[in-house]
Design a protein around this motif. Structure first.
Motif, short mmCIF file in Angstrom:
data_model
loop_
_atom_site.label_atom_id
_atom_site.label_comp_id
_atom_site.label_asym_id
_atom_site.label_seq_id
_atom_site.Cartn_x
_atom_site.Cartn_y
_atom_site.Cartn_z
N SER A 51 -76.27 28.19 -40.51
CA SER A 51 -76.29 29.28 -39.54
C SER A 51 -75.72 30.54 -40.17
O SER A 51 -74.69 30.48 -40.85
N PRO A 52 -76.35 31.70 -39.94
CA PRO A 52 -75.82 32.96 -40.48
C PRO A 52 -74.41 33.25 -39.98
O PRO A 52 -73.66 33.96 -40.64
N SER A 53 -74.03 32.71 -38.80
CA SER A 53 -72.71 32.98 -38.26
C SER A 53 -71.61 32.18 -38.94
O SER A 53 -70.43 32.46 -38.78
N VAL A 54 -71.99 31.15 -39.71
CA VAL A 54 -71.00 30.32 -40.40
C VAL A 54 -70.87 30.82 -41.83
O VAL A 54 -71.63 30.44 -42.72
N THR A 55 -69.91 31.68 -42.05
CA THR A 55 -69.70 32.29 -43.36
C THR A 55 -68.82 31.38 -44.22
O THR A 55 -68.12 30.49 -43.70
N GLN B 105 -69.30 25.99 -32.78
CA GLN B 105 -70.43 25.74 -31.89
C GLN B 105 -71.02 27.07 -31.44
O GLN B 105 -70.31 28.08 -31.39
N ASN B 106 -72.30 27.06 -31.09
CA ASN B 106 -72.87 28.22 -30.42
C ASN B 106 -72.87 27.99 -28.92
O ASN B 106 -72.41 26.95 -28.44
N SER B 107 -73.36 28.94 -28.16
CA SER B 107 -73.30 28.84 -26.70
C SER B 107 -74.17 27.72 -26.15
O SER B 107 -73.96 27.26 -25.03
#
Length: 300
Positions: free
Chosen positions: A120-124, A142-144
């Protein structure tokens, strides 16, 4: 002078039609842009001496994706045609889309990606470092929609061997209602799953038209009678911290305090942590962390 009231149904239909038209034009422009930025050499085609088209030709994309040239041309012309997920998958591979571009492609087409990206792009890298530093406390991102995007080793063994679960099934709702080992690890299962269904209903209110959310709801209703019963209660509850008890297969019973740390707006990803509620749970989580490290070192 009299005026006739506008039919709200027809107004809504026109709005949907306009939104669909805008999305088709965005999709067409996105496909053209990506086609023009993929060189023949990148996909194993000869350039040839007379090539004037920047990037790939339409017929080359159609050939590589195994679709008709006319059909693909219509797609780039924003025609109102149906696009299957199989074709979108083929186009994503042909145009060498990265995970973010692939997600964008499926969103523009109003389709659910059959093979969501494992990264996921949000997991850096920095966020993964935070997960590791929280050990031996179990933690995940987690995402929403309750997809588990990343997790540390202790979390990976807390309720089941999460590494053994296919990435597309690493979703808290699916695990809580359909995965027997995960369910057996929850001490107060009926209460926990009823709360999960209520939280999912509350979260879904802002995503009713999104295909991925609808697909998850359809799957849950099809695969779990417990979910259907909980969902039909129409209960809603917001996200909040809670004390939880788990039966871990390796170290026994642990009691933890669950906290959500939002990484952006509350519709975005969140860091979920489980802090031991007593000394015995703390000792058991340390043992679980050691077991997880041993398994990783042994390549299990």
């Amino acid at each position: 002078m009299t005026t006739m009231a506008q039919d709200p149904t027809s107004t809504a239909a026109r709005a949907r039609g306009r939104a669909s038209e805008i999305r088709r034009h965005e999709l067409a422009a996105f496909l053209r842009h990506r086609r023009e930025h993929v060189t023949p050499e990148q996909v194993g085609l000869p350039r040839g001496p007379r090539r004037r088209t920047p990037g790939l030709r339409r017929e080359e994309v159609a050939q590589l994706a195994a679709v008709g040239v006319t059909w693909y041309t219509w797609l780039e012309q924003a025609r109102d045609i149906k696009v299957s997920v199989q074709v979108l998958d083929a186009l994503a591979r042909t145009l060498l889309l990265d995970p973010s571009e692939r997600t964008h492609l499926f969103q523009l087409a109003g389709a659910v990606d059959p093979a969501p990206a494992s990264v996921s792009p949000s997991v850096t890298p920095a966020l993964r470092g935070v997960l590791e530093q929280l050990e031996p406390y179990p933690a995940c991102v987690q995402n929403s929609r309750y997809d588990i995007l990343a997790y540390n080793r202790t979390y990976g063994l807390l309720l089941c061997d999460l590494d053994a679960v296919p990435p597309e099934d690493r979703n808290l709702m699916l695990l809580s209602f359909t995965h027997e080992e995960w369910r057996a690890s929850i001490v107060h299962l009926e209460e926990a799953t009823r709360l999960m269904a209520a939280k999912f209903r509350a979260a879904m209110a802002g995503h009713l038209a999104e295909p991925a959310w609808k697909a998850l709801l359809t799957r849950l209703r099809a695969e779990s009678a417990d979910f259907r019963a909980a969902w039909d209660r129409h209960e809603v509850v917001g996200s909040r911290g809670k004390r939880k008890e788990f039966r871990n297969a390796h170290v026994g019973r642990v009691t933890v305090d669950h906290t959500d740390l939002w990484l952006g707006p509350q519709t975005g990803p969140r860091l979920v942590t489980y802090v031991p509620a007593d000394d015995e749970s703390r000792r058991r989580l340390r043992r679980l962390r050691g077991i997880a490290a041993e398994r990783a070192g042994a390549g299990i």
